[in-house]
Design a protein around this motif. Structure first.
Motif, short mmCIF file in Angstrom:
data_model
loop_
_atom_site.label_atom_id
_atom_site.label_comp_id
_atom_site.label_asym_id
_atom_site.label_seq_id
_atom_site.Cartn_x
_atom_site.Cartn_y
_atom_site.Cartn_z
N ILE A 20 0.85 -1.18 0.00
CA ILE A 20 0.00 0.00 0.00
C ILE A 20 0.90 1.24 0.00
O ILE A 20 1.89 1.28 0.71
N GLU A 21 0.53 2.22 -0.79
CA GLU A 21 1.26 3.49 -0.77
C GLU A 21 0.67 4.35 0.35
O GLU A 21 -0.46 4.82 0.26
N TRP A 22 1.45 4.50 1.43
CA TRP A 22 0.98 5.24 2.60
C TRP A 22 1.20 6.73 2.41
O TRP A 22 2.24 7.16 1.93
N ILE A 23 0.23 7.53 2.82
CA ILE A 23 0.38 8.98 2.90
C ILE A 23 0.77 9.33 4.33
O ILE A 23 1.67 10.12 4.56
N ASP A 24 0.09 8.72 5.30
CA ASP A 24 0.38 8.91 6.72
C ASP A 24 0.10 7.59 7.43
O ASP A 24 -1.03 7.30 7.80
N ARG A 59 -3.03 5.91 9.52
CA ARG A 59 -3.62 4.92 8.61
C ARG A 59 -4.35 5.57 7.43
O ARG A 59 -5.48 5.23 7.10
N ILE A 60 -3.67 6.54 6.81
CA ILE A 60 -4.19 7.18 5.60
C ILE A 60 -3.32 6.71 4.44
O ILE A 60 -2.10 6.87 4.45
N CYS A 116 -7.92 4.82 -7.75
CA CYS A 116 -8.24 6.20 -8.15
C CYS A 116 -7.22 7.22 -7.67
O CYS A 116 -7.23 8.36 -8.11
N GLY A 117 -6.33 6.82 -6.75
CA GLY A 117 -5.27 7.71 -6.28
C GLY A 117 -5.67 8.69 -5.20
O GLY A 117 -4.87 9.52 -4.80
N LYS A 118 -6.90 8.61 -4.72
CA LYS A 118 -7.35 9.53 -3.68
C LYS A 118 -6.99 9.00 -2.29
O LYS A 118 -6.73 7.80 -2.12
N GLU A 119 -7.00 9.88 -1.30
CA GLU A 119 -6.68 9.50 0.07
C GLU A 119 -7.83 8.71 0.68
O GLU A 119 -8.99 9.05 0.51
N VAL A 120 -7.47 7.64 1.40
CA VAL A 120 -8.46 6.78 2.05
C VAL A 120 -8.02 6.55 3.48
O VAL A 120 -6.87 6.19 3.73
#
Length: 41
Positions: free
Chosen positions: A19-23, A27-28, A34-38
């Motif tokens: 998974i490509e983590w943003i934070d 757990r974002i 779609c490339g959006k934050e989840v």
């Protein structure tokens, strides 16, 4: 199962896969479909 559904596109995110983590602390992640934050539970 270890899956989450993207609220934006409805795509299934497999938490067992990379998974490509943003934070990761909050757990974002980025939806691989779609490339959006989840926010993952």
């Amino acid at each position: 199962m270890n899956t989450e559904q993207c609220p934006h596109c409805g795509g299934v995110i497999c938490l067992d896969q990379k998974i490509e983590w943003i934070d990761q602390a909050n757990r974002i992640a980025k939806c691989p479909h779609c490339g959006k934050e989840v926010k993952l539970d």
